[in-house]
Design an enzyme around this catalytic site. Sequence first.
Site, short mmCIF file in Angstrom:
data_model
loop_
_atom_site.label_atom_id
_atom_site.label_comp_id
_atom_site.label_asym_id
_atom_site.label_seq_id
_atom_site.Cartn_x
_atom_site.Cartn_y
_atom_site.Cartn_z
N HIS A 18 0.80 -1.22 0.00
CA HIS A 18 0.00 0.00 0.00
C HIS A 18 0.84 1.27 0.00
CE1 HIS A 18 -4.42 1.17 1.06
NE2 HIS A 18 -3.94 1.87 0.06
N ASP A 53 -10.08 -0.19 3.46
CA ASP A 53 -8.93 -0.82 4.11
C ASP A 53 -9.32 -1.28 5.51
OD1 ASP A 53 -6.32 -1.54 4.98
OD2 ASP A 53 -5.43 0.13 3.90
N HIS A 61 -7.09 -1.25 7.75
CA HIS A 61 -6.15 -0.51 8.57
C HIS A 61 -6.23 0.99 8.28
CE1 HIS A 61 -4.53 -4.59 7.84
NE2 HIS A 61 -4.21 -4.53 9.12
N ASP A 84 -3.49 3.15 8.07
CA ASP A 84 -2.39 3.63 7.22
C ASP A 84 -2.04 5.09 7.54
OD1 ASP A 84 -2.46 1.16 6.08
OD2 ASP A 84 -3.39 1.79 4.20
N HIS A 138 4.10 0.69 4.39
CA HIS A 138 2.74 0.43 3.89
C HIS A 138 1.68 0.78 4.94
CE1 HIS A 138 1.95 -4.02 5.32
NE2 HIS A 138 2.51 -3.31 6.27
N ASP A 192 -7.42 -1.66 -0.65
CA ASP A 192 -6.55 -2.70 -0.10
C ASP A 192 -7.38 -3.97 0.01
OD1 ASP A 192 -5.06 -4.40 1.61
OD2 ASP A 192 -4.09 -2.68 2.55
N ASP A 221 -7.08 -6.44 1.75
CA ASP A 221 -7.32 -6.95 3.10
C ASP A 221 -8.56 -6.33 3.74
OD1 ASP A 221 -6.64 -4.51 4.41
OD2 ASP A 221 -4.60 -5.16 4.84
N GLU A 237 -1.88 -4.91 -2.27
CA GLU A 237 -1.66 -5.93 -1.24
C GLU A 237 -2.12 -7.34 -1.63
OE1 GLU A 237 0.20 -5.53 1.36
OE2 GLU A 237 0.25 -3.37 1.79
#
Length: 301
Positions: free
Chosen positions: A99, A121, A123, A125, A138, A224, A226, A273
């Site tokens: 990322h 995402d 997360h 980030d 990332h 992303d 994930d 990712e």
Amino acid sequence: MSRTVHVIGAPMDYGADRRGVDMGPSAIRYADLADELAAADVDAVDAGDLLVPRAEERDPGDESAKFLPEIEDLCTRLADEVADAIDSGHTPLVLGGDHAVAIGSLAGTARDADVGTIWFDAHGDYNTPETSPSGNVHGMPLAAALGEGRFAAEEWANARGLREENIVYVGLRTLDESERDAIRDSDMTAYTMRDIDERGITAVVDDALDTATDGVDGIHVSFDVDWLDPDEAPGVGTPVRGGATYREAHAALETVAERDRADDILRSMDLVEVNPILDESNRTADIAAELAASALGKRIL
């Protein structure tokens, strides 16, 4: 064809500890990306991959921001590619890579325009070298793009036209404590998975689009993989249980495409990712290719 999509491979895995995402662009292309984009009624021009030296050939350097000079080199070149594609009237589709490539995507799309972004995402980030527990870049691209912490001095990383009040997270479900505090104190908008549970994905994405597009020239979508639940997309380096379903992911990006058809809002996108080493029969790359098509206008009817 109503739109030309400029596909750019950014096979970088400097931003994470686990190797493998450098093969993500190849895996997504192998997953019939070209056919998926054709089904979305777009003309795809594949620019190939940017040259990225292998991480094993380089020294990670500063443990608080590993491989930062290498990331700067790749993201500077990527920003130029993205900006040139937009200047040519094309829509850049960046295939990661980890990322951290979004630093280049954002810098390019926001070079000569005011932009917002929707960040799909698990997360945040939003770490900086000063706050990151791992030093993996990332986990820092939004902080870098906004010039937070040490990134204030890294002009290559700053997305000049990115407006903080037009940044919207969709589907967050894991944050470091420093990120949680920083996001709460920012002008960004954050929707968690609980918001999706309570309100439904299309209602959340509609509101996210209202915020991201308010007063800007267009938006960047950063996706992303994930963000999806690991049962749907196992080929990621940082899986987190409780993510979006396959159908929720398509509904989210179909909602983006619907708004784009009405208002011409989508300037650029990245898909990041995908890690084929951790995948099962290229399932995650298959989903990534399908989701790109949904974002760019593929419809069931």
